[in-house]
Design an enzyme around this catalytic site. Structure first.
Site, PDB file in Angstrom:
ATOM      1  N   HIS A  25       0.830  -1.212   0.000  1.00  0.00           N
ATOM      2  CA  HIS A  25       0.000   0.000   0.000  1.00  0.00           C
ATOM      3  C   HIS A  25       0.858   1.253   0.000  1.00  0.00           C
ATOM      4  O   HIS A  25       1.908   1.313   0.635  1.00  0.00           O
ATOM      5  CB  HIS A  25      -1.010   0.001   1.155  1.00  0.00           C
ATOM      6  CG  HIS A  25      -0.432   0.107   2.526  1.00  0.00           C
ATOM      7  ND1 HIS A  25      -0.225   1.330   3.167  1.00  0.00           N
ATOM      8  CD2 HIS A  25      -0.037  -0.828   3.425  1.00  0.00           C
ATOM      9  CE1 HIS A  25       0.256   1.125   4.371  1.00  0.00           C
ATOM     10  NE2 HIS A  25       0.397  -0.181   4.561  1.00  0.00           N
ATOM     11  N   ASP A  74       6.072   2.210   6.838  1.00  0.00           N
ATOM     12  CA  ASP A  74       4.819   1.475   6.622  1.00  0.00           C
ATOM     13  C   ASP A  74       3.979   2.283   5.633  1.00  0.00           C
ATOM     14  O   ASP A  74       3.386   3.287   6.008  1.00  0.00           O
ATOM     15  CB  ASP A  74       4.112   1.331   7.976  1.00  0.00           C
ATOM     16  CG  ASP A  74       2.734   0.726   7.890  1.00  0.00           C
ATOM     17  OD1 ASP A  74       2.336   0.248   6.813  1.00  0.00           O
ATOM     18  OD2 ASP A  74       2.021   0.761   8.914  1.00  0.00           O
ATOM     19  N   GLU A 123      -5.198   1.371   2.723  1.00  0.00           N
ATOM     20  CA  GLU A 123      -4.987   0.319   3.708  1.00  0.00           C
ATOM     21  C   GLU A 123      -5.075   0.854   5.126  1.00  0.00           C
ATOM     22  O   GLU A 123      -5.589   0.170   6.029  1.00  0.00           O
ATOM     23  CB  GLU A 123      -3.619  -0.331   3.472  1.00  0.00           C
ATOM     24  CG  GLU A 123      -3.375  -1.608   4.269  1.00  0.00           C
ATOM     25  CD  GLU A 123      -2.820  -1.363   5.660  1.00  0.00           C
ATOM     26  OE1 GLU A 123      -2.845  -2.290   6.486  1.00  0.00           O
ATOM     27  OE2 GLU A 123      -2.366  -0.221   5.938  1.00  0.00           O
ATOM     28  N   GLU A 124      -4.588   2.074   5.361  1.00  0.00           N
ATOM     29  CA  GLU A 124      -4.527   2.598   6.720  1.00  0.00           C
ATOM     30  C   GLU A 124      -5.904   2.864   7.329  1.00  0.00           C
ATOM     31  O   GLU A 124      -6.030   3.007   8.546  1.00  0.00           O
ATOM     32  CB  GLU A 124      -3.682   3.874   6.765  1.00  0.00           C
ATOM     33  CG  GLU A 124      -2.215   3.682   6.435  1.00  0.00           C
ATOM     34  CD  GLU A 124      -1.469   2.822   7.451  1.00  0.00           C
ATOM     35  OE1 GLU A 124      -2.089   2.396   8.453  1.00  0.00           O
ATOM     36  OE2 GLU A 124      -0.271   2.571   7.251  1.00  0.00           O
ATOM     37  N   HIS A 170       4.042   3.067  13.249  1.00  0.00           N
ATOM     38  CA  HIS A 170       3.116   4.214  13.321  1.00  0.00           C
ATOM     39  C   HIS A 170       3.609   5.294  14.280  1.00  0.00           C
ATOM     40  O   HIS A 170       2.839   6.162  14.682  1.00  0.00           O
ATOM     41  CB  HIS A 170       1.697   3.778  13.699  1.00  0.00           C
ATOM     42  CG  HIS A 170       0.937   3.206  12.555  1.00  0.00           C
ATOM     43  ND1 HIS A 170      -0.434   3.064  12.547  1.00  0.00           N
ATOM     44  CD2 HIS A 170       1.356   2.744  11.344  1.00  0.00           C
ATOM     45  CE1 HIS A 170      -0.830   2.535  11.407  1.00  0.00           C
ATOM     46  NE2 HIS A 170       0.244   2.329  10.657  1.00  0.00           N
ATOM     47  N   ASP A 210       4.157  -5.818   4.262  1.00  0.00           N
ATOM     48  CA  ASP A 210       3.889  -4.691   5.152  1.00  0.00           C
ATOM     49  C   ASP A 210       4.921  -4.712   6.278  1.00  0.00           C
ATOM     50  O   ASP A 210       5.777  -5.597   6.334  1.00  0.00           O
ATOM     51  CB  ASP A 210       2.460  -4.772   5.703  1.00  0.00           C
ATOM     52  CG  ASP A 210       1.828  -3.403   5.910  1.00  0.00           C
ATOM     53  OD1 ASP A 210       2.565  -2.466   6.315  1.00  0.00           O
ATOM     54  OD2 ASP A 210       0.624  -3.261   5.681  1.00  0.00           O
TER      55      ASP A 210
END
Length: 393
Positions: free
Chosen positions: A79, A198, A232-233, A333, A253
């Site tokens: 992604h 990410d 995706e997030e 994150h 990922d």
């Protein structure tokens, strides 16, 4: 029966190319909902690699590397979107209240440099995310005792603004995107520090693997799709964009590195399960066997608070085997860190996977089959159990 397939071989990964691509991607802001710029960049990369692709109506990208057998095909999924923020309110003090895009803590946005994008593509502003009480000289110990959360931070805009009207005059509105500056750095010993690894490190690894196959002129046995998703997030991920003939999918990922996890920053992780359930038994063990056979550093892990493109695809009704591999990432994150060796290992495993046949080359060519053809003997049977008598008639 299918024809025999040559044994996959380790292909050289153009690490310098992968490194430069990663840095380029990290410098392009792409919070979920604002991904057009990065998709144009990725389209140019694929054009240079001479790999054909299409874009969906919403902007996801599907590239195709033709194999000896075109259908059914396999897919590698990554992604391009990242976590971010959006303007919730123009505050009376000339600052911005924001809400998160994707799941992440405000704790890791405090002090972040950001860009505020207006509806005018030519107009954006720089700023900083700050706690409401940002100066010890003004608030003393209250800077340490104030709460943590999105209601406890604000964005200071780098303009002479002191009211909501001043912000509006700049063209800033509710719903405008706010993107963290990635601030990437690769240390001499190979550590990669940046926001948004990410999944931009995953995108770089996947493209490096496809490039390796292309450069080596390998005639892969099965057509491979590369799906680059854009949401995706926020949980949508690979819910659209995949061809119906895809028999198996491997998502790339970040793998979570923490004291309570098994992933490490230096190798590839094969996820056995995430919060949505176990990944395909046979495909995960095939990937583990490939790692072992070719000497790739690898770990198995289970992620309790994590979902990926795989979950979105399966929940949308995709009928395929699915697995997840990742590059070990510390502080996901947040202030993320991985290594070039982990990204390279993911690229190497992906290139090996692309050279292999489907997990069950005969069975997986059709969506339905008979019990006699079902490959159940490949899954170990449970130990024999006996029923203990209770002593009652």
């Amino acid at each position: 029966m299918t024809a025999s397939v040559p044994t996959p071989k380790m292909l050289p990964i153009d690490e310098e190319w992968m490194r430069e691509l990663l840095l380029k991607l990290l410098l392009i802001p792409s919070p979920t909902g604002r991904t057009d710029q990065i998709m144009h960049c990725l389209g140019e990369v694929l054009t240079d690699l001479d790999i054909p692709f299409e874009l969906t109506r919403r902007g996801a990208l599907l590239a195709t590397l033709r194999g000896q057998r075109h259908s059914p095909s396999r897919a590698v999924v990554v992604h391009s979107d990242t976590i971010g923020m959006a303007v919730r309110r123009l505050k009376a003090n000339g600052r911005l209240q924001v809400v998160p895009i994707g799941t992440h803590s405000a704790r890791f946005s405090e002090g972040a440099r950001v860009t505020i994008f207006t509806d005018d593509p030519q107009v954006s502003y720089s700023g900083t995310v700050l706690p409401l009480k940002a100066s010890g000289h003004a608030y003393d110990d209250e800077v340490d005792t104030q709460g943590v959360g999105w209601d406890h931070v604000e964005v200071r805009v780098d303009e002479p603004v002191y009211s909501a009207a001043d912000l509006a005059e700049l063209g800033i509105q509710v719903g405008d995107f706010v993107a963290h500056h990635a601030l990437p750095e690769i240390t001499p010993n190979g550590y990669v520090k940046s926001r948004h690894l990410d999944d931009k490190a995953g995108v770089a690894a996947a493209l490096a693997a496809f490039k390796a196959v292309r450069d080596a002129k390998v005639d892969i046995p099965v057509t491979a799709r590369l799906l680059i998703t854009i949401a995706e997030e926020v949980g949508h991920g690979a819910s659209h964009g995949l061809h119906a003939d895809v028999a198996e999918m491997v998502s790339i990922d970040s793998a979570v590195v923490a004291p309570v996890q098994e992933s490490v920053e230096t190798g590839v992780t094969v996820a056995m399960q995430d919060m949505t359930g176990p990944f395909d038994f046979h495909l995960t063990r095939k990937l583990l066997a490939v790692c072992a056979e070719h000497g790739l550093e690898h770990r198995r892990d289970v992620f309790h608070h994590y979902r990926s493109d795989v979950a979105a695809a399966i929940e949308a009704g995709a009928e395929m085997r699915a697995a997840l591999i990742g590059f070990g990432t510390d502080a996901t994150h947040g202030h993320e860190r991985t290594t070039m060796s982990a990204i390279r290992s993911v690229a190497e495993l992906t290139a090996l996977y692309l050279q292999s046949d489907l997990t069950f080359a005969d069975w997986d060519t059709t969506r339905l089959g008979t019990l006699e053809d079902f490959p159940s003997e490949e899954q170990p049977a449970p130990a024999q159990q006996t029923v203990e008598s209770s002593g009652q008639a």
